[in-house]
Design an enzyme around this catalytic site. Structure first.
Site, PDB file in Angstrom:
ATOM      1  N   LEU A   1       0.739  -1.172   0.202  1.00 43.72           N
ATOM      2  CA  LEU A   1       0.117   0.058   0.083  1.00 43.72           C
ATOM      3  C   LEU A   1       0.953   1.141  -0.029  1.00 43.72           C
ATOM      4  O   LEU A   1       1.524   1.519   0.926  1.00 43.72           O
ATOM      5  CB  LEU A   1      -0.998  -0.130   1.159  1.00 43.72           C
ATOM      6  CG  LEU A   1      -1.621  -1.320   1.432  1.00 43.72           C
ATOM      7  CD1 LEU A   1      -2.738  -0.867   2.568  1.00 43.72           C
ATOM      8  CD2 LEU A   1      -2.535  -1.489   0.089  1.00 43.72           C
TER       9      LEU A   1
ATOM     10  N   ARG B   1       2.420  14.074   6.570  1.00 45.53           N
ATOM     11  CA  ARG B   1       3.398  14.506   7.655  1.00 45.53           C
ATOM     12  C   ARG B   1       4.878  14.597   7.272  1.00 45.53           C
ATOM     13  O   ARG B   1       5.664  14.996   8.070  1.00 45.53           O
ATOM     14  CB  ARG B   1       3.157  13.446   8.768  1.00 45.53           C
ATOM     15  CG  ARG B   1       1.960  13.284   9.343  1.00 45.53           C
ATOM     16  CD  ARG B   1       1.654  12.212  10.387  1.00 45.53           C
ATOM     17  NE  ARG B   1       1.080  11.024   9.393  1.00 45.53           N
ATOM     18  CZ  ARG B   1       0.875   9.917   9.948  1.00 45.53           C
ATOM     19  NH1 ARG B   1       1.053   9.556  11.336  1.00 45.53           N
ATOM     20  NH2 ARG B   1       0.366   8.875   9.169  1.00 45.53           N
TER      21      ARG B   1
END
Ligand code: UD1
Ligand code: CA
Length: 465
Positions: free
Chosen positions: A19, A26
């Site tokens: 994934l 961030r």
């Protein structure tokens, strides 16, 4: 571009899904998180490698944010599934449905931001999953600091009931030390029906892959788990502080391997060795040495301090001090530096000496030749035993084109000469210091190409008066 819809039956076989569609907010970056590099290779590349080393051939990468850059970086070695909108890890995995729903096998799911993985842990997880005939098996860990991870909630009997994200967790759940590594095995048959039933009723409003576990648990499907022995290997990278720590960990692991194989490394914290680098026994790497790209360094070399070698082959018994060597080949017993730049396309044969302060580009330098001080040698072929005097240069560029210089065996080029290319100096010839040579020098000849000195007796005294 969408890949063909296909249903592949690989009984008893594994498919890995990584994934990596998320932006990685961030990271505060213009570059998708998965392409931030550790040891010169993208984060996701390390994950692909771990999965392959674990023995899984078929790898599907779920991409989305900066999909094109991901495809360019990872190439055709993996398959791609596209998640157009990043609606959560469960939604990301669902994007492989058209290809994996029908398979009669198991799926290893790994997050693309977990580059330190030990392939053995993946193998152990897959073995456990098969052995337990589980619908899902989760790799958990007990890190010193569990913050940021999803926590593993177990029943009184110890079976996995759910994974709760930190943001959604109660204070009692936050006190749980066992975390979700983001690595799982799923039976394809059980996975997709569960993924289709996911909701997004949580703090982030996302479709969490982790909720598949509680769905399956509620249906009394067999769930298994395995604890990862070294929590450091499942660190996930969400920001640049974690990136830096992970890169340092990976570098340390690589340097330990090299040291154990017989390489002396003075400073682990200031030595950089990329993943595609080999270093021979009894070579010494001094501080601030960077071996980047694809490099092979031989035995008994001394490299550093302050050296960068990139995409180069260096033979045995070489010394490189305070210098840069790029995309070149250096044979045995060669001395380079201090302060020398070997630019791409160069080949230095045995016993060559280059530097202090020299620059070479696309230069072939045959056995035993010396370019010891302040020279530029570009687009040149030097024979054996050539001596290049201090400050002598090849003038290879006429403002439009580059031209070649050939210097025969044992030729001697006097200090501060200019060899205006295209030009050839024959074997054994001499070029007088300070010459500007623009015609061929025959073998064995002396070329003097400078104005004759004139002395004017008494001139200085008269001048002072
Ligand atoms: C996730 C897990 C968490 C676990 C941690 C371990 C969930 C909900 N949480 O949290 O339990 O402890 O990993 O590493 O799964 N991604 C997509 N599409 C999306 C969202 C994410 O492809 O829509 C990819 C990201 O690019 C990333 C991976 O999934 O590579 C994980 O996403 P991230 O947002 O980092 O999840 P965590 O909050 O770390
Ligand atoms: Ca993460």
């Amino acid at each position: 571009m969408s890949l063909p819809r296909e249903v592949i039956r690989v009984p008893g076989d594994w498919v890995a899904v990584i994934l990596a569609a998320g932006q990685g907010k961030r990271m505060n970056s213009g570059l998708v998180k998965g392409l931030h590099a550790l040891l010169g290779r993208p984060m996701v590349w390390h994950v692909v490698r771990a999965v392959r080393e674990a023995g899984v051939e078929r790898v599907i990468l779920v991409v989305g944010y900066q999909e094109d850059r991901m495809r360019t970086a990872l190439g055709t070695d993996v398959e791609y599934a596209v998640q157009k909108q990043q609606l959560g890890t469960g939604h990301a995995l669902l994007q492989t449905r058209d290809r994996l729903e029908g398979i009669d096998g198991d799926i290893l799911v790994v997050c693309g931001d977990t580059p330190l993985l030990d392939p053995q842990d993946l193998r152990d997880l897959m073995a456990m999953h098969r052995q337990e005939r589980a619908a899902a098996t989760i790799l958990t860990a007990l890190p010193d600091d569990p913050s940021g991870f999803g926590r593993v909630v177990r029943s009184a009997q110890g079976t996995v009931q759910a994974v709760v994200e930190e943001r959604d967790a109660s204070s009692a759940q936050r006190a749980i030390g066992e975390v979700n590594t983001g690595i799982y095995c799923f039976r394809a048959k059980d996975l997709f029906p569960a993924l289709l039933r996911l909701g997004a009723d949580n703090v982030q409003g996302e479709y969490y892959l982790t909720d598949v576990l509680s769905l399956l648990a509620r249906e009394d499907r067999p769930l298994a788990s395995l604890a990862c022995p070294d929590p450091q290997t499942v660190a996930n990278i969400n920001d640049r502080v974690q990136l830096s720590h992970a890169a340092a960990f990976m570098q340390h692991r690589r340097l330990v391997q090299l040291a154990r194989s017989g390489v002396t490394i003075w400073s682990f914290s200031s030595t950089f060795v990329g993943v595609d680098v080999t270093v021979g026994q009894d070579t010494v790497l001094l501080p601030m040495t960077f071996l980047e790209g694809e490099c092979a360094v031989g035995r008994r070399c001394v490299i550093g301090p302050n050296v960068t070698v990139k995409n180069a082959v260096v033979g045995d018994d070489c010394q490189i001090l305070q210098s840069v060597v790029e995309a070149s080949r250096v044979d045995h017993g060669v001395t380079i530096g201090p302060f020398t730049h070997i630019r791409p396309g160069s080949h230095l044969r045995d016993g060559v000496k280059v530097g202090n302060f020299a620059e070479l580009k696309n230069a072939f330098v045959d056995v035993g030749s010396k370019i010891p001080h302040h020279s530029y040698i570009g687009d040149a072929q030097l024979g054996k035993g050539v001596n290049i005097g201090a400050g002598a240069i090849t003038v290879n560029y006429d403002g439009r084109k580059k031209h070649n210089t050939t210097i025969g065996d044992a030729a001697f080029i006097g200090c501060n000469s200019n060899l205006i290319a295209p030009v050839a100096v024959g074997p054994g010839a001499y070029v007088a210091a300070g010459s500007t040579v623009n015609q061929e020098v025959p073998p064995g000849a002396l070329a003097v190409a400078r104005s004759r000195q004139v002395n004017k007796p008494g001139w200085a005294g008269r001048h002072r008066e």
